[in-house]
Scaffold this motif. Structure first.
Motif, PDB file in Angstrom:
ATOM      1  N   MET A   6       0.874  -1.183   0.000  1.00  0.00           N
ATOM      2  CA  MET A   6       0.000   0.000   0.000  1.00  0.00           C
ATOM      3  C   MET A   6       0.901   1.220   0.000  1.00  0.00           C
ATOM      4  O   MET A   6       1.683   1.421   0.921  1.00  0.00           O
ATOM      5  CB  MET A   6      -0.876   0.014   1.274  1.00  0.00           C
ATOM      6  CG  MET A   6      -1.701  -1.249   1.461  1.00  0.00           C
ATOM      7  SD  MET A   6      -2.572  -1.267   3.063  1.00  0.00           S
ATOM      8  CE  MET A   6      -3.867  -0.068   2.810  1.00  0.00           C
ATOM      9  N   LYS A   7       0.806   2.038  -1.067  1.00  0.00           N
ATOM     10  CA  LYS A   7       1.658   3.229  -1.145  1.00  0.00           C
ATOM     11  C   LYS A   7       0.814   4.485  -0.936  1.00  0.00           C
ATOM     12  O   LYS A   7      -0.239   4.639  -1.563  1.00  0.00           O
ATOM     13  CB  LYS A   7       2.370   3.268  -2.504  1.00  0.00           C
ATOM     14  CG  LYS A   7       3.310   4.459  -2.680  1.00  0.00           C
ATOM     15  CD  LYS A   7       2.701   5.567  -3.488  1.00  0.00           C
ATOM     16  CE  LYS A   7       3.548   6.818  -3.525  1.00  0.00           C
ATOM     17  NZ  LYS A   7       2.982   7.880  -4.377  1.00  0.00           N
ATOM     18  N   PHE A   8       1.261   5.354  -0.052  1.00  0.00           N
ATOM     19  CA  PHE A   8       0.542   6.606   0.196  1.00  0.00           C
ATOM     20  C   PHE A   8       1.400   7.785  -0.250  1.00  0.00           C
ATOM     21  O   PHE A   8       2.517   7.972   0.233  1.00  0.00           O
ATOM     22  CB  PHE A   8       0.191   6.739   1.691  1.00  0.00           C
ATOM     23  CG  PHE A   8      -0.826   5.712   2.136  1.00  0.00           C
ATOM     24  CD1 PHE A   8      -2.181   5.956   1.983  1.00  0.00           C
ATOM     25  CD2 PHE A   8      -0.426   4.499   2.658  1.00  0.00           C
ATOM     26  CE1 PHE A   8      -3.127   5.006   2.344  1.00  0.00           C
ATOM     27  CE2 PHE A   8      -1.355   3.536   3.028  1.00  0.00           C
ATOM     28  CZ  PHE A   8      -2.711   3.792   2.876  1.00  0.00           C
ATOM     29  N   ARG A 155      12.104  12.658  -8.592  1.00  0.00           N
ATOM     30  CA  ARG A 155      10.814  13.129  -8.083  1.00  0.00           C
ATOM     31  C   ARG A 155       9.704  12.131  -8.432  1.00  0.00           C
ATOM     32  O   ARG A 155       9.676  11.574  -9.517  1.00  0.00           O
ATOM     33  CB  ARG A 155      10.484  14.517  -8.638  1.00  0.00           C
ATOM     34  CG  ARG A 155      11.452  15.626  -8.221  1.00  0.00           C
ATOM     35  CD  ARG A 155      11.680  15.742  -6.717  1.00  0.00           C
ATOM     36  NE  ARG A 155      10.491  15.983  -5.938  1.00  0.00           N
ATOM     37  CZ  ARG A 155      10.028  17.185  -5.572  1.00  0.00           C
ATOM     38  NH1 ARG A 155      10.675  18.271  -5.947  1.00  0.00           N
ATOM     39  NH2 ARG A 155       8.957  17.289  -4.811  1.00  0.00           N
ATOM     40  N   GLY A 156       8.836  11.920  -7.465  1.00  0.00           N
ATOM     41  CA  GLY A 156       7.757  10.936  -7.651  1.00  0.00           C
ATOM     42  C   GLY A 156       8.223   9.506  -7.440  1.00  0.00           C
ATOM     43  O   GLY A 156       7.486   8.547  -7.698  1.00  0.00           O
ATOM     44  N   GLY A 157       9.458   9.351  -6.924  1.00  0.00           N
ATOM     45  CA  GLY A 157      10.089   8.024  -6.874  1.00  0.00           C
ATOM     46  C   GLY A 157       9.485   7.025  -5.895  1.00  0.00           C
ATOM     47  O   GLY A 157       9.777   5.824  -5.971  1.00  0.00           O
ATOM     48  N   SER A 158       8.618   7.484  -4.995  1.00  0.00           N
ATOM     49  CA  SER A 158       8.014   6.520  -4.052  1.00  0.00           C
ATOM     50  C   SER A 158       7.127   5.516  -4.784  1.00  0.00           C
ATOM     51  O   SER A 158       6.952   4.387  -4.324  1.00  0.00           O
ATOM     52  CB  SER A 158       7.191   7.243  -2.991  1.00  0.00           C
ATOM     53  OG  SER A 158       8.024   8.089  -2.255  1.00  0.00           O
ATOM     54  N   ASP A 159       6.561   5.919  -5.925  1.00  0.00           N
ATOM     55  CA  ASP A 159       5.780   4.962  -6.718  1.00  0.00           C
ATOM     56  C   ASP A 159       6.677   3.787  -7.117  1.00  0.00           C
ATOM     57  O   ASP A 159       6.279   2.620  -7.052  1.00  0.00           O
ATOM     58  CB  ASP A 159       5.260   5.618  -8.012  1.00  0.00           C
ATOM     59  CG  ASP A 159       4.280   6.753  -7.752  1.00  0.00           C
ATOM     60  OD1 ASP A 159       3.525   6.663  -6.772  1.00  0.00           O
ATOM     61  OD2 ASP A 159       4.281   7.723  -8.534  1.00  0.00           O
ATOM     62  N   THR A 160       7.886   4.135  -7.527  1.00  0.00           N
ATOM     63  CA  THR A 160       8.828   3.108  -7.970  1.00  0.00           C
ATOM     64  C   THR A 160       9.271   2.234  -6.795  1.00  0.00           C
ATOM     65  O   THR A 160       9.372   1.010  -6.923  1.00  0.00           O
ATOM     66  CB  THR A 160      10.033   3.786  -8.655  1.00  0.00           C
ATOM     67  OG1 THR A 160       9.512   4.564  -9.733  1.00  0.00           O
ATOM     68  CG2 THR A 160      11.019   2.776  -9.182  1.00  0.00           C
ATOM     69  N   ALA A 213       1.642  12.879 -17.425  1.00  0.00           N
ATOM     70  CA  ALA A 213       0.648  12.573 -16.379  1.00  0.00           C
ATOM     71  C   ALA A 213       1.379  12.076 -15.140  1.00  0.00           C
ATOM     72  O   ALA A 213       1.874  10.957 -15.124  1.00  0.00           O
ATOM     73  CB  ALA A 213      -0.322  11.500 -16.875  1.00  0.00           C
ATOM     74  N   LYS A 214       1.477  12.898 -14.118  1.00  0.00           N
ATOM     75  CA  LYS A 214       2.384  12.539 -13.027  1.00  0.00           C
ATOM     76  C   LYS A 214       1.754  11.596 -12.007  1.00  0.00           C
ATOM     77  O   LYS A 214       2.322  11.353 -10.941  1.00  0.00           O
ATOM     78  CB  LYS A 214       2.933  13.785 -12.358  1.00  0.00           C
ATOM     79  CG  LYS A 214       1.908  14.548 -11.543  1.00  0.00           C
ATOM     80  CD  LYS A 214       2.616  15.559 -10.657  1.00  0.00           C
ATOM     81  CE  LYS A 214       1.636  16.188  -9.703  1.00  0.00           C
ATOM     82  NZ  LYS A 214       2.229  16.839  -8.581  1.00  0.00           N
ATOM     83  N   VAL A 215       0.599  11.025 -12.331  1.00  0.00           N
ATOM     84  CA  VAL A 215      -0.069  10.151 -11.364  1.00  0.00           C
ATOM     85  C   VAL A 215       0.802   8.942 -10.993  1.00  0.00           C
ATOM     86  O   VAL A 215       0.739   8.454  -9.852  1.00  0.00           O
ATOM     87  CB  VAL A 215      -1.488   9.773 -11.861  1.00  0.00           C
ATOM     88  CG1 VAL A 215      -1.457   9.046 -13.185  1.00  0.00           C
ATOM     89  CG2 VAL A 215      -2.262   8.978 -10.838  1.00  0.00           C
TER      90      VAL A 215
HETATM   91 MG    MG Z   1       3.436  11.078  -7.069  1.00  0.00          MG
END
Ligand code: MG
Ligand code: ADP
Ligand code: ASP
Length: 422
Positions: A6-8, A155-160, A213-215
């Motif tokens: 689960m990623k927040f 940036r946005g690396g927590s998704d990865t 799309a940075k989602v």
């Molecule tokens: Mg993000």
């Protein structure tokens, strides 16, 4: 029983109340009997503030040290991981925080955009089985083994981080909890009539993400595709108590193309304002000129995207236009100024007030004329197209930034993506 990641994201852990809300979502899954690893981002705005402090501390830009920059900006996720573990314990859920170096999450040595090489999931799995412990992992960070230094993933690396953890522990699903309830046909903040997609193919999501799309971070989609991770994008704002743990909540599944029954020609529209255009004027129309321009840019690690070369009218000189990321614009001009005598151009023109609008859909493989419809629709609205690129499942148009919203909404309607008005 399932095993879940689960990623927040930042807005989903923006303050203590939101962290408690995230903890309720985690508790809901734990109570349903699932094994859970959580990956967290920094609280909303924190990474930007940390970046700002780094920039303010360093006056001599030439001394920029990405390792120290990483040491500062990785702290945001560490705070959230600890706070969520505390909150879960406060709710009688057995939880432990983990930083990148503790698992470890091993990465390459490219600071600020490191790639994950390996994650040791064995200890997490042992703790799931032996003590029903929830792992709360700081996203965005890793460890470069040889130097022992902390790294960050861009940036946005927590998704990865989340998708990589899911692959490492062989999770049944990787749930990305964010501030929208799924992936939409376009950014719902800009296109009010955007529709949520129930499913989207990995390849299309990859294009959407890389085209603005940075989602989801692009790399997370690549990893999901390679390791066959089921990524489900959903909202953290749904009330945890309203969710049926055995039902299917609203959200978007990123999956293989074969899983999608009704494939549209166009699936989504992405846009990016982080572009800059450079025109190299009056260069000789002869072999070697493109190399003289693009090799020094590549050597400086500047990504060149759309390229247009005019046909020379006199058979002697021509203009070459291309785009670079806005953040690299000044550097690109400097590189080209140095290469002036080797290239032999007359002058450089540039613009940063441009945007790239992209239309994406696997269905384009088997449909001709999709782009032509866009040219006509934009012409009717007097939107000038500065450059065009196409590939098998997408095409991109460079336009004046002022027309971004108009162009995106026009194309969204044109391809039948608008939701019906109620
Ligand atoms: Mg993000
Ligand atoms: P998080 O902090 O949870 O990682 P992000 O801000 O990185 O969240 O990503 C979510 C945002 O992505 C949404 O608020 C939305 O504005 C934006 N976005 C852009 N394009 C899309 C799209 N096609 N579908 C959904 N969201 C999109
Ligand atoms: N906190 C990092 C960022 O703002 C990583 C992330 O949120 O995914 O980019």
């Amino acid at each position: 029983m399932a095993r879940l990641v689960m990623k927040f994201g930042g807005t989903s852990v923006a303050d203590i109340d939101r962290i408690r809300n995230a903890a309720h979502h985690v508790k809901r899954e734990v109570d349903a009997g699932h094994e859970v690893a959580v990956v967290v981002s920094a609280m909303s705005g924190v990474t930007d503030q940390l970046v700002g402090w780094c920039n303010a501390a360093l006056k001599k830009r030439q001394l920029f040290d990405a390792r120290e920059y990483g040491a500062v900006i990785a702290t945001g996720e560490q705070v959230t991981a600890g706070l969520l573990a505390i909150t879960l314990q406060d709710m009688d859920v057995n939880a432990r925080s983990w930083f990148g170096w503790q698992l470890p999450i091993l990465t390459s040595n490219v600071h600020a955009s490191a790639r994950i090489l390996d994650i040791n999931g064995a200890e997490l799995i042992r703790r799931f089985t032996e003590c029903k412990e929830v792992a709360v992992i700081a996203g965005f960070q890793g460890l470069h083994h040889e130097t022992g230094r902390l790294t960050t993933l861009g940036r946005g690396g927590s998704d990865t981080s989340a998708v990589a953890v899911a692959a490492a522990i062989r999770a049944d699903r990787c749930d990305i909890y964010t501030d929208v309830d799924g992936v939409y046909t376009s950014d719902p903040r800009v296109v009010p009539r955007a529709r949520r997609l129930d499913k989207i193919a990995f390849e299309e999501m990859l294009e959407l993400a890389s085209l603005g799309a940075k989602v989801l971070q692009v790399r997370s989609v690549e990893l999901g595709m390679v390791h066959n991770v089921r990524i489900f994008v959903r909202s953290s704002f749904d009330r945890p108590e309203d969710i049926d743990p055995h039902g299917i909540p609203p959200g978007t599944l990123i999956c293989d193309e074969e899983e999608i029954m009704e494939q549209q020609v166009v699936t989504g529209i992405a846009f990016s304002r982080d572009e800059a255009q450079i025109s190299v004027r009056e260069v000789a129309d002869k072999p070697g000129v493109a190399a003289a321009i693009f090799v020094p840019l590549a050597d400086a690690n500047i990504n060149v995207d759309m390229i247009v070369q005019n046909v020379s009218s006199d058979g002697k000189t021509t203009d070459l236009t291309f785009t670079v990321p806005a953040a690299d614009y000044q550097r690109a001009l400097d590189v080209l100024a140095k290469a002036k005598s080797a290239v032999g151009y007359k002058r450089l023109d540039g613009a940063t007030d441009v945007a790239k609008v992209s239309v994406i859909g696997i269905g384009m493989r088997s449909h001709a004329g999709v782009a032509a419809e866009a040219f006509r629709a934009l012409a009717e609205r007097a939107v000038n197209i500065r450059a065009i690129t196409t590939s098998e499942i997408k095409f991109s148009l460079l336009i004046d930034a002022a027309f971004t919203e108009l162009a995106v909404r026009t194309l969204h309607s044109l391809y039948g993506l608008d939701h019906a008005t109620s």
